[in-house]
Scaffold this active site. Structure first.
Site, PDB file in Angstrom:
ATOM      1  N   HIS A 151      -0.359  16.309  38.199  1.00  0.00           N
ATOM      2  CA  HIS A 151       0.634  17.271  38.693  1.00  0.00           C
ATOM      3  C   HIS A 151       0.054  18.678  38.720  1.00  0.00           C
ATOM      4  CE1 HIS A 151       3.639  14.096  37.924  1.00  0.00           C
ATOM      5  NE2 HIS A 151       4.389  14.755  38.788  1.00  0.00           N
ATOM      6  N   LYS A 155       3.539  22.448  35.780  1.00  0.00           N
ATOM      7  CA  LYS A 155       4.423  21.434  35.174  1.00  0.00           C
ATOM      8  C   LYS A 155       4.409  21.543  33.652  1.00  0.00           C
ATOM      9  CE  LYS A 155       5.725  16.573  35.209  1.00  0.00           C
ATOM     10  NZ  LYS A 155       7.146  16.898  35.324  1.00  0.00           N
TER      11      LYS A 155
HETATM   12  P1  NAD Z   1      10.878  25.488  38.421  1.00  0.00           P
HETATM   13  O1  NAD Z   1      10.414  26.144  37.175  1.00  0.00           O
HETATM   14  O2  NAD Z   1      10.253  25.853  39.735  1.00  0.00           O
HETATM   15  O3  NAD Z   1      12.480  25.723  38.584  1.00  0.00           O
HETATM   16  C1  NAD Z   1      13.384  25.675  37.503  1.00  0.00           C
HETATM   17  C2  NAD Z   1      14.637  26.429  37.907  1.00  0.00           C
HETATM   18  O4  NAD Z   1      15.607  26.316  36.862  1.00  0.00           O
HETATM   19  C3  NAD Z   1      14.411  27.937  38.135  1.00  0.00           C
HETATM   20  O5  NAD Z   1      15.111  28.323  39.296  1.00  0.00           O
HETATM   21  C4  NAD Z   1      15.067  28.552  36.901  1.00  0.00           C
HETATM   22  O6  NAD Z   1      15.529  29.884  37.151  1.00  0.00           O
HETATM   23  C5  NAD Z   1      16.214  27.576  36.722  1.00  0.00           C
HETATM   24  N1  NAD Z   1      16.889  27.708  35.416  1.00  0.00           N
HETATM   25  C6  NAD Z   1      16.327  27.866  34.187  1.00  0.00           C
HETATM   26  N2  NAD Z   1      17.300  28.007  33.258  1.00  0.00           N
HETATM   27  C7  NAD Z   1      18.485  27.898  33.909  1.00  0.00           C
HETATM   28  C8  NAD Z   1      19.832  27.953  33.508  1.00  0.00           C
HETATM   29  N3  NAD Z   1      20.163  28.137  32.215  1.00  0.00           N
HETATM   30  N4  NAD Z   1      20.805  27.822  34.449  1.00  0.00           N
HETATM   31  C9  NAD Z   1      20.493  27.633  35.740  1.00  0.00           C
HETATM   32  N5  NAD Z   1      19.219  27.573  36.198  1.00  0.00           N
HETATM   33  C10 NAD Z   1      18.231  27.697  35.286  1.00  0.00           C
HETATM   34  O7  NAD Z   1      10.736  23.918  38.149  1.00  0.00           O
HETATM   35  P2  NAD Z   1      10.646  22.724  39.218  1.00  0.00           P
HETATM   36  O8  NAD Z   1       9.236  22.465  39.582  1.00  0.00           O
HETATM   37  O9  NAD Z   1      11.675  22.950  40.295  1.00  0.00           O
HETATM   38  O10 NAD Z   1      11.103  21.499  38.300  1.00  0.00           O
HETATM   39  C11 NAD Z   1      12.345  21.493  37.622  1.00  0.00           C
HETATM   40  C12 NAD Z   1      12.495  20.179  36.876  1.00  0.00           C
HETATM   41  O11 NAD Z   1      12.608  19.104  37.828  1.00  0.00           O
HETATM   42  C13 NAD Z   1      11.310  19.821  35.966  1.00  0.00           C
HETATM   43  O12 NAD Z   1      11.817  19.200  34.786  1.00  0.00           O
HETATM   44  C14 NAD Z   1      10.525  18.817  36.796  1.00  0.00           C
HETATM   45  O13 NAD Z   1       9.747  17.941  36.023  1.00  0.00           O
HETATM   46  C15 NAD Z   1      11.660  18.096  37.483  1.00  0.00           C
HETATM   47  N6  NAD Z   1      11.327  17.364  38.706  1.00  0.00           N
HETATM   48  C16 NAD Z   1      11.957  16.182  38.887  1.00  0.00           C
HETATM   49  C17 NAD Z   1      11.768  15.460  40.049  1.00  0.00           C
HETATM   50  C18 NAD Z   1      12.550  14.186  40.262  1.00  0.00           C
HETATM   51  O14 NAD Z   1      12.407  13.525  41.318  1.00  0.00           O
HETATM   52  N7  NAD Z   1      13.409  13.821  39.302  1.00  0.00           N
HETATM   53  C19 NAD Z   1      10.893  15.939  41.038  1.00  0.00           C
HETATM   54  C20 NAD Z   1      10.258  17.163  40.819  1.00  0.00           C
HETATM   55  C21 NAD Z   1      10.476  17.882  39.655  1.00  0.00           C
END
Ligand code: NAD
Length: 263
Positions: A151, A155
């Site tokens: 990744h 991440k």
């Molecule tokens: P990122 O850091 O780009 O985004 C995280 C977001 O969460 C940001 O906008 C941040 O401001 C927001 N946030 C943090 N605290 C918050 C709160 N209290 N209230 C509301 N929003 C809040 O991360 P990302 O790359 O988008 O990944 C996010 C998560 O999704 C990770 O855990 C990642 O592993 C997971 N993910 C899952 C899949 C899937 O298919 N399930 C795919 C990709 C990523």
């Protein structure tokens, strides 16, 4: 007439939050009605989708939606689930790396509302899980099984939630308890590889969206089953499919295999 699902997106400034908003454009089965970010997030107060301004008011946003989509971090996911529980709102949870307290908050929400929880929302990975399980069942523990995940450098959790799902699918195929056979790190004089061990290895770097390979090493032959994601749009589309699917379902915790009819 089918009702249009009203969706709230958590973390619209994030990589996945943005992808979910983009994927919703043009869909007729749902509509983004709210976007909620942390209080110090960039872009708070800006319009993130047609007529939708990012706010930090999750409780008010929940009152206006049928389901929320959460790709944030474990602490935020837990707080959101506790708030949603009071309002009996459905949820689609994509956050990975959750511990026992976060899982308990999701289980509590699932008692009063329908939720879909998946470490990977892509069709390809959910299909791969079934293939890996079948391979593990047929090949048995004499074939050494390893999962390697790669990744992007941003991440936070390791191994990836998807790698853990794949490793657990291998354990399920062999009908063994994953925790008794897992191996997430190797360093130093580790001795010969124990029969039946399931290894998971992590690689981090650059802008890789997500790659997973399940290896089965036999004697003089090897099987590799690989999934490569080249766009976050696949996860976003799957999460929105889950959001439209989950509205109106009985309370409970569902996975993406259920949404896709793969069980
Ligand atoms: P990122 O850091 O780009 O985004 C995280 C977001 O969460 C940001 O906008 C941040 O401001 C927001 N946030 C943090 N605290 C918050 C709160 N209290 N209230 C509301 N929003 C809040 O991360 P990302 O790359 O988008 O990944 C996010 C998560 O999704 C990770 O855990 C990642 O592993 C997971 N993910 C899952 C899949 C899937 O298919 N399930 C795919 C990709 C990523």
């Amino acid at each position: 007439m089918t009702r249009i699902a009203r969706v709230c997106v958590l973390g619209p400034s994030g990589r996945m939050g943005r992808a979910v908003i983009d994927a919703a454009a043009g869909r007729t089965d749902l509509r983004i009605v709210a976007a909620v970010d942390r209080a110090d997030a960039p872009g708070l107060g800006a319009e993130v989708a047609a007529g939708v301004v990012a706010s930090a008011e999750f409780a008010a946003a929940l009152d206006a939606c049928d389901v929320y989509v959460d790709f944030t971090n474990p602490a935020a996911t837990r707080v959101a689930a506790e708030t949603a529980r009071d309002r009996q709102r459905g949820a689609v949870i994509g956050t990975t790396g959750m511990g026992a307290a976060e899982e308990a908050a999701l289980d509590a929400l699932a008692k009063v509302a329908p939720i879909v929880v998946a470490a990977n929302f892509s069709l390809g990975v959910n299909l791969l899980l079934g293939m890996v399980r079948t391979a593990a069942r047929v090949l048995g523990p004499d074939w050494d099984a390893e999962v390697v995940e790669t990744h992007h450098r941003g991440k936070r959790d390791a191994p990836s939630g998807t790698a853990l799902m794949i490793a657990k699918a291998i354990a399920a195929g062999r009908e063994v308890d994953y925790d008794t056979v897992k191996r997430h790190t190797r360093d130093g004089d580790i001795g010969a590889r124990p029969r039946g061990e399931i290894g998971v290895q992590t690689v981090r770097g650059g802008d890789v969206i997500g790659e997973h390979t399940a290896y089965f090493f036999g004697s003089a032959e090897r099987i590799e089953i690989t999934h490569r994601a080249s766009s976050r749009a696949i996860f976003a589309a799957g999460a929105l499919r889950a959001a439209a699917w989950v509205v109106g379902k009985p309370p409970g915790r569902y996975d993406m295999q259920a949404v896709l009819g793969l069980h």
